[in-house]
Motif scaffolding. Sequence first.
Motif, short mmCIF file in Angstrom:
data_model
loop_
_atom_site.label_atom_id
_atom_site.label_comp_id
_atom_site.label_asym_id
_atom_site.label_seq_id
_atom_site.Cartn_x
_atom_site.Cartn_y
_atom_site.Cartn_z
N ARG A 7 115.43 50.84 53.62
CA ARG A 7 114.93 49.48 53.83
C ARG A 7 114.60 49.23 55.29
NH1 ARG A 7 119.88 46.50 50.98
NH2 ARG A 7 120.87 48.19 52.17
N GLY A 8 115.16 50.04 56.18
CA GLY A 8 114.88 49.88 57.60
C GLY A 8 113.69 50.68 58.09
N ILE A 9 113.09 51.47 57.22
CA ILE A 9 111.92 52.29 57.59
C ILE A 9 110.66 51.49 57.25
CG2 ILE A 9 110.68 54.45 57.20
CD1 ILE A 9 113.39 55.69 56.36
N LYS A 10 109.87 51.17 58.25
CA LYS A 10 108.71 50.30 58.03
C LYS A 10 107.40 51.05 57.91
CE LYS A 10 111.45 46.84 58.14
NZ LYS A 10 111.87 46.25 56.84
N SER A 11 107.34 52.30 58.39
CA SER A 11 106.12 53.09 58.25
C SER A 11 106.48 54.56 58.16
CB SER A 11 105.15 52.84 59.41
OG SER A 11 105.67 53.36 60.61
N VAL A 12 105.66 55.32 57.43
CA VAL A 12 105.86 56.75 57.25
C VAL A 12 104.54 57.44 57.59
CG1 VAL A 12 106.36 58.60 55.60
CG2 VAL A 12 107.62 56.42 55.48
N ILE A 13 104.60 58.36 58.55
CA ILE A 13 103.40 59.09 58.98
C ILE A 13 103.37 60.45 58.30
CG2 ILE A 13 102.12 60.02 60.94
CD1 ILE A 13 103.56 57.98 62.72
N LEU A 14 102.30 60.72 57.57
CA LEU A 14 102.16 62.00 56.88
C LEU A 14 101.48 63.01 57.78
CD1 LEU A 14 101.03 60.85 53.31
CD2 LEU A 14 103.32 60.89 54.32
N GLY A 15 101.91 64.26 57.69
CA GLY A 15 101.26 65.33 58.43
C GLY A 15 102.01 65.80 59.65
N LYS A 16 103.14 65.18 59.95
CA LYS A 16 103.93 65.58 61.12
C LYS A 16 105.19 66.34 60.71
CE LYS A 16 102.49 62.19 64.58
NZ LYS A 16 102.07 63.22 65.54
#
Length: 516
Positions: A7-16
Amino acid sequence: MLCKDPRGIKSVILGKGDITIEEFVSVARYGAEVQFSDEYCEKVKHSKSLLEKFLAENRIIYGVTTGFGDNVINVISPSDSVKLQTNIIRSHACAVGAPLEEELVRGIQLIQLLNTGLGYSGVSLKMLELIKNLLNKRVIPFAPGEGSVGYLGVEAQLSLVLLGEGKAWYKGELLEGGEALERAGLEPIVIECKEGLSLLNGTTSVTAIAVLTIYNAIQATKAADIAGALAYEAMQGTLKACDKRLIDRKKHIEQSRTAENLLSILKDSEIAKASMNLRVQDSLTIRPLPQIHGAVKRTLREAATSVVEEMNSCSDNPIIFPEDGDGIALMGGNFDGAYVGIHMDAACIAMANLAKLSEAKVDRLVNRHLSGYPAFLVKNPGLNNGYMIPQYTAAGLVGEIRVLSHPSTIDNVPTCASQEDPVSMAYYASKKAYEVSKKLEYILAIEIMTELQALDFINDLKLSTATQAVYDLVRKEVPTVEEDRYFYPDMEYIKALIHDGALVKCVESITGNLKF
């Protein structure tokens, strides 16, 4: 495992690099924003350019210049490549029944992005951008959830929306696919070479459902340790069964960690201290808690490892390899769901063992012949039924879990004119495991509700700091039962505390992270 609150994660970047279970759940369940890294975009573009090269050279590639399944013997003209991909989505959208829950649909879309975004699928960035925008703008495709042997039907159903077809929810309203896109400020796309196949192929639905199941199950095992600690107090059991000297004679780390959790939660319990020498040994409802919980955790840990590996893998077919000279397309079986399916069957069995133990504790507490408490834990039994029927509910749920724990992946029904003769049946393995995880949460909720009621009959000794915190959290909405009332809201409230992690967080704020 599970170090962050999703719930504390606001964005997820794919490819890293690989994403975690918590990051996946943050997107699927809690609406975290999805972003593409530059590396992600470059890999996709390069893979797409290679596929276009293969098509220009008219190479024979399954699902690109051939038909699908047993139609592999039919060669398709490059000029029909777009039509071929549109046809596979429309023709394969044959799932039936009630639609999948929102978090499952979002999870499948995220796996589509992970699977095809590794740079081995030859799809366009434009298509992946649209899927990403559906996630970020919360456009939820309508996807019936029944009738899959491993993949294809469900994925095709939700992929129709990319064409402006099918149906989707937007801001709570079920709309035609094209209208849902328009209201969200999006436009449909033309599905290009291989894209329809890549959207449908692989373990996308199998893995998405499995990741959410594993998250639920890990939370449930921690909640079960908390419930187990409450049981030791409510049944006035002896913690000698958790003695490190005894526990360490078995070389299973999960057993030791469970005993450590129980001792940590009950560290300053006056009840546990007073009960240490009350009897020679306790019944099997609490005495082998470290052993049973430990075995469950071992199975779930192995399942989690397999699921995370699959989540970050390419399960497409064919796979486009850019590093092999001028590139090559290899046809194989990466789409198979056996890794996830077999582990989801095992997860059902593990959770069933946790469920039957939890229900046994409920049964013992409400049974006046065994508990030492008034019948069904109410002060005026006879006139009041107390917690008589919640135990029925727990027993009924255990019965349902037993049926769902029959392995799915051992079954087989050949498809596609026996071109696909063994099929994984992994989709149903994941789907039923997901249902088992939710039923387990209810059983644990009933156990905790029952244990707290029993503890209200112990007035002269204090609970531990951690179990007192649980008591206070639950009692905010679930008062002590003095006479019969409507119990459904009570059970739902405690179940929600387990499901969203609030119960575990409450205890861990005192004990530190519980070990899994």
